[in-house]
Design a protein around this motif. Sequence first.
Motif, PDB file in Angstrom:
ATOM      1  N   ILE A   1      -3.052   9.335  -7.248  1.00 49.14           N
ATOM      2  CA  ILE A   1      -2.297   8.252  -6.811  1.00 49.14           C
ATOM      3  C   ILE A   1      -2.750   7.498  -5.565  1.00 49.14           C
ATOM      4  O   ILE A   1      -2.830   6.699  -5.346  1.00 49.14           O
ATOM      5  CB  ILE A   1      -0.724   8.808  -6.744  1.00 49.14           C
ATOM      6  CG1 ILE A   1      -0.338   9.161  -7.976  1.00 49.14           C
ATOM      7  CG2 ILE A   1       0.045   7.524  -6.155  1.00 49.14           C
ATOM      8  CD1 ILE A   1      -0.266   8.169  -8.925  1.00 49.14           C
ATOM      9  N   ALA A   2      -3.477   8.344  -4.705  1.00 51.11           N
ATOM     10  CA  ALA A   2      -3.751   8.115  -3.221  1.00 51.11           C
ATOM     11  C   ALA A   2      -5.023   7.245  -3.598  1.00 51.11           C
ATOM     12  O   ALA A   2      -5.166   6.232  -2.845  1.00 51.11           O
ATOM     13  CB  ALA A   2      -4.276   9.301  -2.387  1.00 51.11           C
ATOM     14  N   VAL A   3      -5.932   7.499  -4.759  1.00 49.49           N
ATOM     15  CA  VAL A   3      -7.293   6.860  -4.595  1.00 49.49           C
ATOM     16  C   VAL A   3      -7.389   5.858  -5.723  1.00 49.49           C
ATOM     17  O   VAL A   3      -8.063   4.803  -5.925  1.00 49.49           O
ATOM     18  CB  VAL A   3      -8.273   7.765  -4.941  1.00 49.49           C
ATOM     19  CG1 VAL A   3      -8.372   8.522  -3.717  1.00 49.49           C
ATOM     20  CG2 VAL A   3      -8.288   8.622  -6.093  1.00 49.49           C
TER      21      VAL A   3
ATOM     22  N   ARG B   1      -4.728   3.341  -6.999  1.00 51.24           N
ATOM     23  CA  ARG B   1      -3.674   2.474  -6.901  1.00 51.24           C
ATOM     24  C   ARG B   1      -3.871   1.440  -7.776  1.00 51.24           C
ATOM     25  O   ARG B   1      -2.995   0.651  -8.474  1.00 51.24           O
ATOM     26  CB  ARG B   1      -3.763   2.075  -5.359  1.00 51.24           C
ATOM     27  CG  ARG B   1      -2.571   1.045  -5.049  1.00 51.24           C
ATOM     28  CD  ARG B   1      -2.618   0.570  -3.757  1.00 51.24           C
ATOM     29  NE  ARG B   1      -3.853   0.194  -3.136  1.00 51.24           N
ATOM     30  CZ  ARG B   1      -3.925  -1.465  -3.080  1.00 51.24           C
ATOM     31  NH1 ARG B   1      -3.188  -2.086  -3.680  1.00 51.24           N
ATOM     32  NH2 ARG B   1      -5.239  -1.631  -2.508  1.00 51.24           N
TER      33      ARG B   1
ATOM     34  N   HIS C   1       0.728  -1.195   0.091  1.00 51.61           N
ATOM     35  CA  HIS C   1      -0.133   0.018   0.265  1.00 51.61           C
ATOM     36  C   HIS C   1       0.806   1.253  -0.078  1.00 51.61           C
ATOM     37  O   HIS C   1       0.354   2.299   0.155  1.00 51.61           O
ATOM     38  CB  HIS C   1      -0.998   0.103   1.256  1.00 51.61           C
ATOM     39  CG  HIS C   1      -1.921  -1.148   1.155  1.00 51.61           C
ATOM     40  ND1 HIS C   1      -2.770  -1.250   0.241  1.00 51.61           N
ATOM     41  CD2 HIS C   1      -2.133  -2.000   2.159  1.00 51.61           C
ATOM     42  CE1 HIS C   1      -3.525  -2.523   0.485  1.00 51.61           C
ATOM     43  NE2 HIS C   1      -3.197  -2.965   1.695  1.00 51.61           N
TER      44      HIS C   1
ATOM     45  N   ARG D   1       2.551   3.069  -2.417  1.00 56.56           N
ATOM     46  CA  ARG D   1       2.147   3.610  -3.358  1.00 56.56           C
ATOM     47  C   ARG D   1       1.164   4.850  -3.103  1.00 56.56           C
ATOM     48  O   ARG D   1       1.116   5.963  -3.240  1.00 56.56           O
ATOM     49  CB  ARG D   1       1.642   3.296  -4.814  1.00 56.56           C
ATOM     50  CG  ARG D   1       3.153   2.533  -5.347  1.00 56.56           C
ATOM     51  CD  ARG D   1       2.806   1.873  -6.855  1.00 56.56           C
ATOM     52  NE  ARG D   1       4.014   1.177  -7.377  1.00 56.56           N
ATOM     53  CZ  ARG D   1       3.734  -0.397  -7.018  1.00 56.56           C
ATOM     54  NH1 ARG D   1       2.801  -1.048  -6.642  1.00 56.56           N
ATOM     55  NH2 ARG D   1       4.875  -0.840  -7.555  1.00 56.56           N
ATOM     56  N   SER D   2      -0.172   4.201  -2.800  1.00 55.94           N
ATOM     57  CA  SER D   2      -1.418   5.060  -2.319  1.00 55.94           C
ATOM     58  C   SER D   2      -1.091   5.766  -1.316  1.00 55.94           C
ATOM     59  O   SER D   2      -1.744   7.003  -0.959  1.00 55.94           O
ATOM     60  CB  SER D   2      -2.613   4.090  -2.359  1.00 55.94           C
ATOM     61  OG  SER D   2      -2.380   3.118  -1.191  1.00 55.94           O
TER      62      SER D   2
END
Length: 392
Positions: free
Chosen positions: A261-263, A265, A122, A124-125
């Motif tokens: 990038i947060a949502v 992934r 996780h 990256r996100s």
Amino acid sequence: MFLAGHGADRGADQFFYVILAWAAAHSGSALSFGLIMTVGTLSRAVVTVFGGAVADRAGVVEAAIWSLAARVVLMLAFGWVLTASPLSSWALTGVALAFGFADGVHLPAMESAGTLVVDREHLRSFQGVLSWINKTATAAATPIAAVLIGWQGASAAAVTGAAVLGLALVSVVALHRRGLRSPARVDGQLLEMVRAGFSYALGRPQLATLLALFAIVNGLTLAPLVTGVALTGRDNNWSAGQYGLGYVGFFVGSLIGAGFIAVGRRYVAHGLRWSLMFVLGGCVGLAGMAVAGAPLIVCGFAALMGAFFGAGAALMMGDIKTETPPEYMGRVMSMVTMSIAGLQPVGYALYGWLAGVTSVATAGVTTAVTLAVAAAIVFVSPVARRRQVAPA
């Protein structure tokens, strides 16, 4: 809790440098101003070479806690120095030097500690969320610090910064008490540990490529934004409000990019190729911003540039952390910090020289084309075709 602490930490860091710049400007000549600001940034850059090794040897969580505590004390000392009249340029230089030393250990330690908060798949996100919070905190800290200086004075503003740093310290200590632990500490001489860190990173093509790409993007894109917008505004007789539109556009775009990038992934499983596509998209915004003359059009292209480069930077940082095993994390985060500190002045110098001998538009388009060609070459290379696997 870590996200709140990291945001407070980044906001307080910006607080310090805004207040330091104000104090340095009021302490004497332009020469003393330059000396104070240079000492602060140079000491941070020099200590960062060893800061990651210190964090890996002491434990990244413990190093983050002790360096945060040191920064609180230094910010309070800064507030005391600011009560003097007239301000002492030598005292300000000493504070800048000490804060830079603390930052040199703190920055890689804090970034490394963040990798222990979530599972590695996780990262990256999580980095997208972290980037979004950091950008917001840094942007908000600048006007807040300026208002506090005008309202309560620079000393009170520094004490406020110390209180914000205290919140960051409390959050990390609380997480440590709840079970956030450093990975196994690495023993060895600092110089040997630094050498081993570079050898590890350079010996892994995926990680080395990510580090180089991250450094180049951060080093070459800031000057066209900061200097290019200013020169474009000068050449087209913009007002102060129109001048600020480019920066607002870039900031909003970078928030959108980091938020994606947060949502998003599941859409970016193959990180390096996605990063390269984001860089190519950012180059379109950079070139468009360079040739545009109308404020709203510049704002739109700056937003496009911010969105793509913001997403690319967040994804690259997440992938760098994913590719790095815990025992090397502090040293690799030092490399990230050093690359930004080292290449941005080079980027300013190259852009300024190119804009001087050609034009603002030519300098911006040349920078965009150079980045795009480099990204395209990496995109078709064997390194980009290999799917990433997080080390155990």
